[in-house]
Design a protein around this motif. Structure first.
Motif, mmCIF file in Angstrom:
data_model
loop_
_atom_site.group_PDB
_atom_site.id
_atom_site.type_symbol
_atom_site.label_atom_id
_atom_site.label_comp_id
_atom_site.label_asym_id
_atom_site.label_seq_id
_atom_site.Cartn_x
_atom_site.Cartn_y
_atom_site.Cartn_z
ATOM 1 N N ASP A 268 0.825 -1.209 0.000
ATOM 2 C CA ASP A 268 0.000 0.000 0.000
ATOM 3 C C ASP A 268 0.861 1.262 0.000
ATOM 4 O OD1 ASP A 268 -2.334 -1.538 0.104
ATOM 5 O OD2 ASP A 268 -2.219 -1.679 2.296
ATOM 6 N N ARG A 331 -0.375 -10.556 5.741
ATOM 7 C CA ARG A 331 -0.785 -9.154 5.881
ATOM 8 C C ARG A 331 -0.608 -8.674 7.311
ATOM 9 N NH1 ARG A 331 -4.475 -6.328 8.061
ATOM 10 N NH2 ARG A 331 -5.530 -8.169 8.891
ATOM 11 N N THR A 349 1.853 -1.414 5.024
ATOM 12 C CA THR A 349 0.790 -2.419 4.939
ATOM 13 C C THR A 349 0.724 -2.973 3.517
ATOM 14 O OG1 THR A 349 -0.896 -0.778 4.403
ATOM 15 C CG2 THR A 349 -0.548 -1.279 6.742
ATOM 16 N N SER A 351 -2.092 -5.080 0.668
ATOM 17 C CA SER A 351 -3.418 -5.591 0.323
ATOM 18 C C SER A 351 -3.236 -6.854 -0.507
ATOM 19 C CB SER A 351 -4.207 -4.554 -0.474
ATOM 20 O OG SER A 351 -4.388 -3.368 0.289
ATOM 21 N N LEU A 375 -7.775 -8.207 -5.514
ATOM 22 C CA LEU A 375 -6.813 -7.279 -4.929
ATOM 23 C C LEU A 375 -7.301 -5.836 -5.077
ATOM 24 C CD1 LEU A 375 -4.010 -6.300 -3.907
ATOM 25 C CD2 LEU A 375 -3.198 -6.546 -6.271
ATOM 26 N N ALA A 378 -9.966 -4.980 -2.719
ATOM 27 C CA ALA A 378 -9.428 -4.692 -1.379
ATOM 28 C C ALA A 378 -8.849 -3.280 -1.329
ATOM 29 C CB ALA A 378 -8.355 -5.714 -1.010
ATOM 30 N N LYS A 379 -8.207 -2.852 -2.397
ATOM 31 C CA LYS A 379 -7.662 -1.501 -2.445
ATOM 32 C C LYS A 379 -8.790 -0.465 -2.357
ATOM 33 C CE LYS A 379 -3.113 -1.974 -3.432
ATOM 34 N NZ LYS A 379 -2.023 -1.305 -2.693
ATOM 35 N N ARG A 383 -7.684 -0.585 1.599
ATOM 36 C CA ARG A 383 -6.323 -1.125 1.718
ATOM 37 C C ARG A 383 -6.131 -1.907 3.030
ATOM 38 N NH1 ARG A 383 -5.391 4.125 -0.312
ATOM 39 N NH2 ARG A 383 -4.657 4.127 -2.480
ATOM 40 N N ASN A 384 -4.942 -2.527 3.146
ATOM 41 C CA ASN A 384 -4.575 -3.310 4.325
ATOM 42 C C ASN A 384 -5.647 -4.357 4.636
ATOM 43 O OD1 ASN A 384 -3.035 -4.221 6.481
ATOM 44 N ND2 ASN A 384 -3.876 -2.698 7.914
ATOM 45 N N ARG A 385 -6.054 -5.074 3.611
ATOM 46 C CA ARG A 385 -7.058 -6.117 3.792
ATOM 47 C C ARG A 385 -6.895 -7.154 2.677
ATOM 48 N NH1 ARG A 385 -12.165 -3.201 4.468
ATOM 49 N NH2 ARG A 385 -10.738 -1.630 5.321
#
Length: 395
Positions: A268, A331, A349, A351, A375, A378-379, A383-385
């Motif tokens: 990220d 993650r 982080t 994703s 992906l 998730a962004k 993010r960060n997931r």
């Protein structure tokens, strides 16, 4: 290489022993030069220069023994056998270095020390016949040990290494026959070079063997260089992971089996890290993430750096839950790590997107595209997931 014999004998000789010695020296010198030249062309292959050094010592043994044959003196015989066992000890170290990548200096020293301790005392006491028995036996043991060390590396190039191992072993057996012939003669003091069929056979086997070793050494080195260049072409130089080329070469046009998961990662806001802290710190972050991937990846998984801050992990024989848990583990761990840059500390982080082939399998391109879509989902969601394409599984 064989230690020849012959001086002061009246019986007809089936071979001109001087010519045999010349041939041994010439072929041995050519082998040493070949090995050294190959090392100059590929300095990373240190075993080549060690092998060359061992061969030089063995060639020196043949030269000194030739002088002994023409001018018998126990000091010359002692020097010739000493040079021989030293050369073979160094060659044993080269065989281990070929397999492990590092020269076992202690092992070479121990082998040389034991060999000299076995051979030299009998010479010193004047029992040159006994000393030659010991010298031939030690040489046989070292040659067979060299062959065995190469044999242990046979997976690298099965045919060439098996042939190399066999040649060393056959030369070793010829030395053992020399020792056996001397034992059968029963003379502990000979005063000159031994004269028997085993010596002739050993000399001929050594000439042929050295020629074969030279050809095989070139083949092995070229094959190893080709494999190294191939590995460099498919490896990311920064992280040590496979690169995008390797991923699509191995999987791109294939149908992946059922239950093969693809996880795509993207760090990220990585550009902001490069802009703020510099590319050196950015590279350190990439290396840190690659290490985190390796911590979680199974032995059967394939970790890849796609380029920039993008990575992928291919998981055969996985369930959707296994793939998602692994992605979450990577993650979570990566987000918890503190990255230090000078006086600054920060966290980074990542994703991820997960997709998995269903019961009917699917093309790799399709699964990869689904993981990539997950992906970017998730962004978009913050993010960060980990995003999942489970609802789009290929069937």
């Amino acid at each position: 290489m064989a230690l020849p014999r012959r001086a002061g004998t009246e019986k007809p000789m089936p071979f001109d022993y001087g010519s045999l010695l010349l041939a041994i020296g010439f072929v041995g010198a050519a082998l040493s030069a070949t090995l050294f030249g190959a090392w100059l062309a590929a300095r990373s292959e240190g075993f080549l220069v060690t092998w060359s050094a061992g061969t030089v010592l063995a060639v020196a043994a043949a030269v000194v023994y030739d002088i002994y044959v023409r001018t018998p003196h126990i000091a010359l015989a002692m020097a010739a056998f000493s040079l021989l066992v030293l050369g073979l000890s160094v060659s044993l170290g080269a065989a281990v270095q070929f397999r492990r990548g590092t020269l076992p200096r202690r092992r070479v020293a121990v082998a040389a020390g034991i060999s000299l301790a076995v051979v030299l005392p009998a010479f010193g006491l004047g029992y040159d016949g006994l000393a030659m028995i010991a010298g031939n036996a030690v040489a046989a043991a070292l040659l067979i040990a060299i062959g065995y060390e190469y044999w242990k590396a046979r997976r690298e190039a099965r045919l060439s290494i098996t042939a190399l191992s066999a040649i060393y072993s056959v030369i070793g057996i010829s030395f053992a026959l020399c020792a056996a012939a001397l034992i059968a003669d029963g003379t502990l003091v000979v005063g000159r070079a031994p004269d028997n069929w085993a010596e002739d056979l050993s000399a001929l086997v050594s000439i042929a063997g050295l020629s074969g070793i030279g050809a095989l050494s070139l083949a092995l080195n070229q094959a190893r260089l080709a494999r190294r260049h191939r590995q460099e072409a498919i490896t990311d130089s920064l992280t040590g992971l496979l690169n995008r080329r390797a991923l699509f070469e191995f999987h791109g046009d294939k149908v992946v089996p059922p239950n093969t998961a693809v996880i795509v990662f993207d760090l990220d806001q990585f550009k902001a890290i490069n802009d703020r802290f510099g590319h050196a710190v950015g590279d350190a972050v990439l290396v840190r993430f690659a290490r985190t991937m390796r911590q979680f990846a199974r032995a059967s998984d394939t970790a890849v750096r796609l380029g920039g801050e993008e990575f992928a992990l291919i998981m055969p024989r996985a369930t959707a839950e296994m793939a998602r848990l692994l992605a979450e583990g990577i993650r979570t761990l990566f987000a918890s790590e503190t990255i230090v840059s000078g006086r600054n500390e920060f966290h980074c982080t990542v994703s991820a997107g997960v997709a998995i082939a269903g019961r009917g399998g699917a093309s790799f391109d399709e699964i990869f595209r689904l993981a990539d879509d997950a992906l970017y989902l998730a962004k978009r969601e913050g993010r960060n997931r980990v995003g999942s394409a489970e609802y789009k599984l290929a069937v």
